[in-house]
Design a protein around this motif. Structure first.
Motif, PDB file in Angstrom:
ATOM      1  N   ILE A  46       0.837  -1.204   0.000  1.00  0.00           N
ATOM      2  CA  ILE A  46       0.000   0.000   0.000  1.00  0.00           C
ATOM      3  C   ILE A  46       0.872   1.254   0.000  1.00  0.00           C
ATOM      4  CG2 ILE A  46      -2.063  -1.037   1.043  1.00  0.00           C
ATOM      5  CD1 ILE A  46      -1.135   0.057   3.753  1.00  0.00           C
ATOM      6  N   PHE A  47       0.325   2.299  -0.596  1.00  0.00           N
ATOM      7  CA  PHE A  47       1.020   3.588  -0.695  1.00  0.00           C
ATOM      8  C   PHE A  47       0.446   4.499   0.393  1.00  0.00           C
ATOM      9  CE2 PHE A  47       1.239   7.882  -2.707  1.00  0.00           C
ATOM     10  CZ  PHE A  47       2.625   7.994  -2.747  1.00  0.00           C
ATOM     11  N   THR A  48       1.297   4.917   1.332  1.00  0.00           N
ATOM     12  CA  THR A  48       0.821   5.696   2.483  1.00  0.00           C
ATOM     13  C   THR A  48       1.660   6.969   2.637  1.00  0.00           C
ATOM     14  OG1 THR A  48       2.250   4.411   3.969  1.00  0.00           O
ATOM     15  CG2 THR A  48      -0.002   3.629   3.681  1.00  0.00           C
ATOM     16  N   PRO A  49       1.320   8.015   1.872  1.00  0.00           N
ATOM     17  CA  PRO A  49       2.149   9.220   1.845  1.00  0.00           C
ATOM     18  C   PRO A  49       2.145   9.990   3.164  1.00  0.00           C
ATOM     19  CG  PRO A  49       0.086   9.574   0.649  1.00  0.00           C
ATOM     20  CD  PRO A  49       0.131   8.121   1.022  1.00  0.00           C
ATOM     21  N   ALA A  50       3.172  10.812   3.335  1.00  0.00           N
ATOM     22  CA  ALA A  50       3.224  11.724   4.482  1.00  0.00           C
ATOM     23  C   ALA A  50       3.614  13.096   3.962  1.00  0.00           C
ATOM     24  CB  ALA A  50       4.239  11.225   5.504  1.00  0.00           C
ATOM     25  N   GLY A  51       2.994  14.125   4.530  1.00  0.00           N
ATOM     26  CA  GLY A  51       3.366  15.487   4.163  1.00  0.00           C
ATOM     27  C   GLY A  51       4.672  15.827   4.851  1.00  0.00           C
ATOM     28  N   LYS A  52       5.625  16.416   4.117  1.00  0.00           N
ATOM     29  CA  LYS A  52       6.897  16.820   4.744  1.00  0.00           C
ATOM     30  C   LYS A  52       6.681  18.154   5.442  1.00  0.00           C
ATOM     31  CE  LYS A  52      11.136  16.159   3.178  1.00  0.00           C
ATOM     32  NZ  LYS A  52      11.688  15.018   3.934  1.00  0.00           N
ATOM     33  N   ASN A  53       6.934  18.176   6.735  1.00  0.00           N
ATOM     34  CA  ASN A  53       6.813  19.423   7.489  1.00  0.00           C
ATOM     35  C   ASN A  53       8.200  19.926   7.843  1.00  0.00           C
ATOM     36  OD1 ASN A  53       4.048  19.378   7.491  1.00  0.00           O
ATOM     37  ND2 ASN A  53       3.904  18.272   9.429  1.00  0.00           N
ATOM     38  N   ASP A  54       8.411  21.237   7.672  1.00  0.00           N
ATOM     39  CA  ASP A  54       9.718  21.773   8.023  1.00  0.00           C
ATOM     40  C   ASP A  54       9.932  21.749   9.529  1.00  0.00           C
ATOM     41  OD1 ASP A  54      10.819  22.079   5.553  1.00  0.00           O
ATOM     42  OD2 ASP A  54       9.980  24.086   5.252  1.00  0.00           O
ATOM     43  N   VAL A  55       8.842  21.989  10.265  1.00  0.00           N
ATOM     44  CA  VAL A  55       8.960  21.851  11.726  1.00  0.00           C
ATOM     45  C   VAL A  55       8.081  20.692  12.172  1.00  0.00           C
ATOM     46  CG1 VAL A  55       9.600  24.184  12.383  1.00  0.00           C
ATOM     47  CG2 VAL A  55       7.210  23.680  11.883  1.00  0.00           C
ATOM     48  N   GLY A  56       8.518  20.017  13.202  1.00  0.00           N
ATOM     49  CA  GLY A  56       7.730  18.920  13.747  1.00  0.00           C
ATOM     50  C   GLY A  56       7.780  17.698  12.851  1.00  0.00           C
ATOM     51  N   ASP A  86       6.561  14.608  10.183  1.00  0.00           N
ATOM     52  CA  ASP A  86       5.807  14.426   8.954  1.00  0.00           C
ATOM     53  C   ASP A  86       4.447  13.844   9.323  1.00  0.00           C
ATOM     54  OD1 ASP A  86       8.064  15.312   7.641  1.00  0.00           O
ATOM     55  OD2 ASP A  86       8.909  13.304   7.536  1.00  0.00           O
ATOM     56  N   GLU A  87       3.417  14.248   8.576  1.00  0.00           N
ATOM     57  CA  GLU A  87       2.068  13.779   8.938  1.00  0.00           C
ATOM     58  C   GLU A  87       1.544  12.812   7.898  1.00  0.00           C
ATOM     59  OE1 GLU A  87      -0.987  16.859   8.357  1.00  0.00           O
ATOM     60  OE2 GLU A  87       0.455  18.009   7.184  1.00  0.00           O
ATOM     61  N   ASP A  88       1.019  11.702   8.372  1.00  0.00           N
ATOM     62  CA  ASP A  88       0.371  10.741   7.482  1.00  0.00           C
ATOM     63  C   ASP A  88      -0.847  11.401   6.869  1.00  0.00           C
ATOM     64  OD1 ASP A  88       1.915   8.329   7.851  1.00  0.00           O
ATOM     65  OD2 ASP A  88       1.216   8.381   9.925  1.00  0.00           O
ATOM     66  N   ILE A  89      -0.978  11.290   5.558  1.00  0.00           N
ATOM     67  CA  ILE A  89      -2.146  11.876   4.898  1.00  0.00           C
ATOM     68  C   ILE A  89      -2.758  10.855   3.934  1.00  0.00           C
ATOM     69  CG2 ILE A  89      -1.476  14.317   5.076  1.00  0.00           C
ATOM     70  CD1 ILE A  89      -0.313  14.148   2.247  1.00  0.00           C
ATOM     71  N   PRO A  90      -4.068  10.916   3.744  1.00  0.00           N
ATOM     72  CA  PRO A  90      -4.690  10.060   2.734  1.00  0.00           C
ATOM     73  C   PRO A  90      -4.218  10.479   1.339  1.00  0.00           C
ATOM     74  CG  PRO A  90      -6.355  11.104   4.144  1.00  0.00           C
ATOM     75  CD  PRO A  90      -5.058  11.777   4.427  1.00  0.00           C
ATOM     76  N   PHE A  91      -4.290   9.542   0.414  1.00  0.00           N
ATOM     77  CA  PHE A  91      -3.890   9.843  -0.963  1.00  0.00           C
ATOM     78  C   PHE A  91      -4.651  11.061  -1.505  1.00  0.00           C
ATOM     79  CE2 PHE A  91      -4.428   9.344  -5.556  1.00  0.00           C
ATOM     80  CZ  PHE A  91      -3.095   9.391  -5.944  1.00  0.00           C
ATOM     81  N   GLU A  92      -5.915  11.179  -1.161  1.00  0.00           N
ATOM     82  CA  GLU A  92      -6.733  12.299  -1.670  1.00  0.00           C
ATOM     83  C   GLU A  92      -6.163  13.645  -1.218  1.00  0.00           C
ATOM     84  OE1 GLU A  92      -7.972   9.540  -0.106  1.00  0.00           O
ATOM     85  OE2 GLU A  92      -8.558   8.649  -2.036  1.00  0.00           O
ATOM     86  N   GLU A  93      -5.620  13.679   0.004  1.00  0.00           N
ATOM     87  CA  GLU A  93      -5.019  14.920   0.500  1.00  0.00           C
ATOM     88  C   GLU A  93      -3.721  15.227  -0.269  1.00  0.00           C
ATOM     89  OE1 GLU A  93      -5.827  17.410   2.204  1.00  0.00           O
ATOM     90  OE2 GLU A  93      -3.879  18.339   2.643  1.00  0.00           O
ATOM     91  N   MET A  94      -2.955  14.189  -0.559  1.00  0.00           N
ATOM     92  CA  MET A  94      -1.751  14.368  -1.375  1.00  0.00           C
ATOM     93  C   MET A  94      -2.136  14.938  -2.742  1.00  0.00           C
ATOM     94  SD  MET A  94       0.891  11.396  -2.601  1.00  0.00           S
ATOM     95  CE  MET A  94       2.019  11.595  -3.991  1.00  0.00           C
ATOM     96  N   ALA A  95      -3.196  14.376  -3.324  1.00  0.00           N
ATOM     97  CA  ALA A  95      -3.655  14.830  -4.639  1.00  0.00           C
ATOM     98  C   ALA A  95      -4.098  16.299  -4.580  1.00  0.00           C
ATOM     99  CB  ALA A  95      -4.796  13.943  -5.136  1.00  0.00           C
TER     100      ALA A  95
END
Ligand SMILES: Nc1ncnc2c1ncn2[C@@H]1O[C@H](COP(=O)(O)OP(=O)(O)OP(=O)(O)O)[C@@H](O)[C@H]1O
Ligand SMILES: [Mg+2]
Length: 296
Positions: free
Chosen positions: A154-164, A166-175
């Motif tokens: 499964i593909f489980t992306p995370a948003g890269k945060n400069d501080v703090g 990385d947050e797990d996000i659904p694919f739809e949020e990545m899109a």
């Protein structure tokens, strides 16, 4: 600065170029058109850099990335220009100390998503599943056991945060963040790379449980950046240590993990100094992973 053991804690002062970024393990220098990545021997746990550094860890991480970038280049173009410190000429002061630790890369416009692929349900994925029955919004069958292989990676992306963190996000949020076309493209490429890595590792008796990729853009082209299939970006399990419902030996930092667990460190205060025996064990584990994966 090199310590008495020959481990490299930093390359600052050895490189005649501006330091762009200092991570917990790596340093990025600005070479104008290119980037210089130096992988030090620093080791981190729970977001703390530990003392002392681990001899050869940087060479192993850099060597593994170089190896995998080379072998996957046809499948997916990457940022590597070369890994030869001697080509840097006057830019480095003590080239012998940086041998094997450097990578010169093309500069890309980083896409701020960590592209994570999981073939097994463990770690953060397991924690999400246990709490919600889903991982990054993907529903999984009920009754899975910790460390179990998934029917499909499964593909489980995370948003890269400069501080703090990385947050797990659904694919739809990545899109939503980067656009559906690019998101779909990165998902496909990540799953293909995982399959390539999984097979290559399996030939060497190693399970690639999960891994993380970063991509960037150079013009219109999608380029693989950062590092590839290293113990810092992937979870490797020795096949003979694999089992369900248990903590599997991490292959690389296990001696450190064990030492820290037995110490009374609270993970907030400065960490205790690693004993020489733990450093030596960890160093030989890194060399062993390198030997197993590259057969060098
Ligand atoms: N070719 C490239 N072009 C642009 N940026 C790159 C390239 N290769 C790597 N990077 C970026 O360089 C940075 C390397 O930082 P590094 O991973 O060492 O530290 P970090 O992610 O800030 O922190 P941590 O120590 O937690 O890993 C990452 O932000 C990565 O996305
Ligand atoms: Mg990083």
């Amino acid at each position: 600065m090199a310590t008495q053991t020959g481990a490299l804690s930093t390359a600052e002062g050895m490189v005649r170029a501006p330091l762009l970024h200092k991570g917990k393990v790596r340093e990025l220098y600005d070479l104008g058109e290119h980037l210089l990545i130096v992988v030090t021997d620093r080791i981190s746990a729970f977001d703390h850099v530990l003392d002392p550094p681990v001899p050869d860890k940087g060479r192993v991480l850099n060597g593994l990335s170089a190896f995998w970038f080379q072998h996957s280049a046809e499948l997916q173009p990457n940022h590597v220009v070369h890994t030869d410190v001697n080509r840097l000429g006057d830019l480095v002061k003590e080239p012998e100390k940086l041998t094997g630790r450097i990578m010169v890369t093309r500069k890309a416009k980083r896409i701020d998503i960590e592209c994570v692929v999981r073939g097994y349900i463990t770690g953060g994925g397991w924690r999400q599943y246990r709490a919600t029955g889903t991982v990054n919004g993907i529903s999984l069958p009920s009754g899975l056991r910790k460390n179990e292989q998934l029917a499909q990676p499964i593909f489980t992306p995370a948003g890269k945060n400069d501080v703090g963190h990385d947050e797990d996000i659904p694919f739809e949020e990545m899109a939503r963040r980067i656009g559906p076309g690019l998101a779909e493209e990165l998902r496909e490429r990540s799953l293909r790379l995982y399959e390539f890595g999984r097979r290559s590792c399996a030939e060497k008796g190693i399970i690639l449980a999960d891994c993380k990729f970063e991509f960037g853009l150079i013009g219109e082209n999608i380029i693989l950046i950062d590092e590839l299939f290293t113990p810092d970006s992937s979870r490797f399990w020795a096949e003979e240590k694999y089992g369900l419902d248990m903590e599997i030996d991490s292959m690389d930092k296990e001696p450190v993990r064990r030492f820290l667990a037995e110490s009374d460190w609270d993970q907030n205060s400065p960490p205790p100094r690693l004993p020489d025996s733990v450093v030596a064990d960890t160093s030989s584990r890194y060399r062993e992973i390198y030997r197993l994966l590259t057969e060098k």
